[in-house]
Design an enzyme around this catalytic site. Structure first.
Site, PDB file in Angstrom:
ATOM      1  N   GLU A 274       0.822  -1.210   0.000  1.00  0.00           N
ATOM      2  CA  GLU A 274       0.000   0.000   0.000  1.00  0.00           C
ATOM      3  C   GLU A 274       0.857   1.260   0.000  1.00  0.00           C
ATOM      4  O   GLU A 274       0.421   2.322  -0.437  1.00  0.00           O
ATOM      5  CB  GLU A 274      -0.922  -0.020   1.233  1.00  0.00           C
ATOM      6  CG  GLU A 274      -2.347   0.397   0.909  1.00  0.00           C
ATOM      7  CD  GLU A 274      -3.328   0.097   2.032  1.00  0.00           C
ATOM      8  OE1 GLU A 274      -4.161  -0.796   1.843  1.00  0.00           O
ATOM      9  OE2 GLU A 274      -3.277   0.747   3.080  1.00  0.00           O
ATOM     10  N   HIS A 295       7.094 -26.911  -1.242  1.00  0.00           N
ATOM     11  CA  HIS A 295       6.377 -27.989  -1.927  1.00  0.00           C
ATOM     12  C   HIS A 295       5.177 -27.457  -2.696  1.00  0.00           C
ATOM     13  O   HIS A 295       4.293 -28.221  -3.079  1.00  0.00           O
ATOM     14  CB  HIS A 295       5.956 -29.050  -0.909  1.00  0.00           C
ATOM     15  CG  HIS A 295       7.146 -29.677  -0.239  1.00  0.00           C
ATOM     16  ND1 HIS A 295       7.661 -30.892  -0.619  1.00  0.00           N
ATOM     17  CD2 HIS A 295       7.959 -29.201   0.747  1.00  0.00           C
ATOM     18  CE1 HIS A 295       8.727 -31.160   0.125  1.00  0.00           C
ATOM     19  NE2 HIS A 295       8.934 -30.151   0.950  1.00  0.00           N
ATOM     20  N   LYS A 409     -14.242   0.734  -3.544  1.00  0.00           N
ATOM     21  CA  LYS A 409     -15.265   1.178  -2.584  1.00  0.00           C
ATOM     22  C   LYS A 409     -16.390   1.910  -3.303  1.00  0.00           C
ATOM     23  O   LYS A 409     -17.560   1.670  -3.041  1.00  0.00           O
ATOM     24  CB  LYS A 409     -14.649   2.138  -1.558  1.00  0.00           C
ATOM     25  CG  LYS A 409     -13.754   1.479  -0.535  1.00  0.00           C
ATOM     26  CD  LYS A 409     -13.392   2.480   0.549  1.00  0.00           C
ATOM     27  CE  LYS A 409     -12.261   1.967   1.406  1.00  0.00           C
ATOM     28  NZ  LYS A 409     -11.681   2.983   2.273  1.00  0.00           N
TER      29      LYS A 409
END
Ligand code: PA5
Length: 433
Positions: A274, A295, A409
């Site tokens: 961010e 793995h 948003k």
């Protein structure tokens, strides 16, 4: 004291020195948000005591579960610390069990949470700097209703604490109206830099861990991290990662060899992602848990596209002791490990992986801490925050804003029918058809 082995070239050390000057000069981009630099030693004793007092009060009241509600920087630091410090199977809790909510909109998650707390004595810490973020606000509505239904409004007020802005936002108004105790997130500290404010301190104290040791570790690290010194670990890390980025290594993988650090990786990804991912720039932060992910992701890391570098959090001492037993039959052929500590095997896995990845073209650097405890976590939080500020200034972006977070948003509000978003909703719905 934590150690690092980054060896950036002279020219990148110089760039980092310049960026550190900008940070220390408090005149760079986003300089209104530098309060985190002063937190470790500047945190008022009354804040620390306030967190400890809530923890003691709730423990005495018999609270069994504290629901901590928040998203992004308002939950990841506490989650990272608690995952790191707690027993891997939830045993021997020194304080109250802490569970998290409000960091997603999953109906199943929150319904499951209500199932989980139904027969337990419950309290809640709701954390939102803006006081208006949808995910925690929705979760808080649900948890508040549950607490009020069970205990009544007056008792609910003693079981709910809010951590928010000192004056603004719906959460502050609601807290004032309901009589909740509140802690303040300082104006000059952004969410992802807020773990050493009550955002992190209160949940960590409620869980029974030593927030004074956490702050001490951070304070000791801050002494080093803002120094104009070629041995400054934050400066070396910031320089090295930018040098690697400029050489085409666009993805940094934070590596741990202990699953208790998984959420530390999540906190770190938010901090750097961010802070740096903007203006079309930035290292993509990823994280892995070894040996588990050797793995799954190991193949790609060893032989996939050569755009990766690794930063390993190397832990000096395990907290427990467990040796591998001898087996007279040795059917699995593992007697060469008899009597050896599991930790020794983990160390050899770490060393072997380092060499294999370096041979495969993946630069591998190390940040070494003594152990996983409050003090060392404090060191790590501070190191990465300081390095993030320096690194973002080298990159040329504002580390302290997050304009890109708004895009989803707006669309979500429009689609949910929030008043004021009608025109946008019409346009968006057509695009979704
Ligand atoms: O780092 C940030 O600023 C964000 O991740 C915020 O912490 C997150 O969006 C939550 O915001 P708020 O605390 O206002 O609810």
């Amino acid at each position: 004291m934590l150690k690092v082995n980054f060896k950036p070239s002279e020219s990148y050390v110089e760039k980092a020195m310049d960026a550190l000057d900008v940070l220390n000069g408090r005149q760079g981009r986003g300089s209104d948000f530098l309060g985190w630099m002063d937190l470790p030693s500047g945190t008022d004793g009354s804040i620390i005591e306030g967190c400890e007092n809530i923890a003691a009060e709730w423990k005495q009241k018999g609270v069994q579960v504290a629901v901590v509600i928040g998203i992004g920087g308002s939950y990841l630091g506490a989650k990272a610390a608690l995952e790191a410090l707690s027993h891997p199977f939830g045993m021997n809790r020194p304080g109250i069990e802490v569970v998290f909510a409000g960091f997603n909109l999953s109906e199943d998650y929150h319904a499951g949470l209500l199932d989980y707390i139904r027969d337990k004595s419950v309290a809640a810490v709701v954390i939102s700097k803006s006081g208006t973020t949808t995910e925690p606000a929705v979760a808080f509505r649900i948890i508040k209703e549950e607490i009020e239904r069970r205990y009544g409004r007056a008792e609910a007020a003693s079981r709910i604490v809010a951590v928010t802005d000192k004056a603004r936002g719906a959460l502050k108004s609601l807290s004032d109206q309901e009589g909740y105790r509140t802690f303040v997130i300082p104006d000059n500290v952004g969410g992802r830099f807020s773990v050493l404010t009550p955002v992190g301190l209160l949940p960590i104290a409620v869980a029974g861990y030593d927030i004074r040791a956490l702050l001490k570790g951070a304070a000791d690290m801050a002494e080093t991290c803002f120094r104009r010194d070629a041995g400054n670990p934050a400066l070396l890390y910031a320089a090295a990662r930018n040098e690697l980025y400029d050489s085409g290594k666009k993805i940094e993988i934070l590596v741990n060899f202990d699953p208790s650090l998984q959420y530390f990786g999540e906190w770190w990804k938010q901090l750097f992602g961010e802070s740096e991912g903007k203006d079309g720039k930035g290292i993509f932060p990823a994280s892995v848990n070894y040996t588990t992910d050797l793995h799954s992701m190991g193949q790609y890391i060893q032989e996939g596209e050569r755009i990766l570098f690794e930063t390993v959090i190397s832990v000096g001492h395990a907290r427990r002791e467990l040796t591998i037993c001898d087996d007279p039959q040795n059917l699995d052929g593992l007697n060469f490990l008899s009597g050896k500590h599991l930790e020794h095997c983990n160390r050899m896995a770490e060393a072997g992986t380092r060499l294999a990845h370096i041979d495969g073209g993946v630069p591998n650097n190390r940040i070494s801490v003594e152990r996983i405890d409050e003090y060392c976590l404090g060191e790590l939080f501070m190191l990465f925050e300081a390095a993030c500020g320096i690194s973002a200034y080298i990159l040329g972006v504002n580390p302290f804003d997050q304009p890109g977070v708004e895009a989803y948003k707006k669309n979500m509000f429009a689609l949910l029918g929030k008043p004021g978003y009608e025109a946008q909703a019409e346009v968006i719905r057509k695009r979704l058809d």
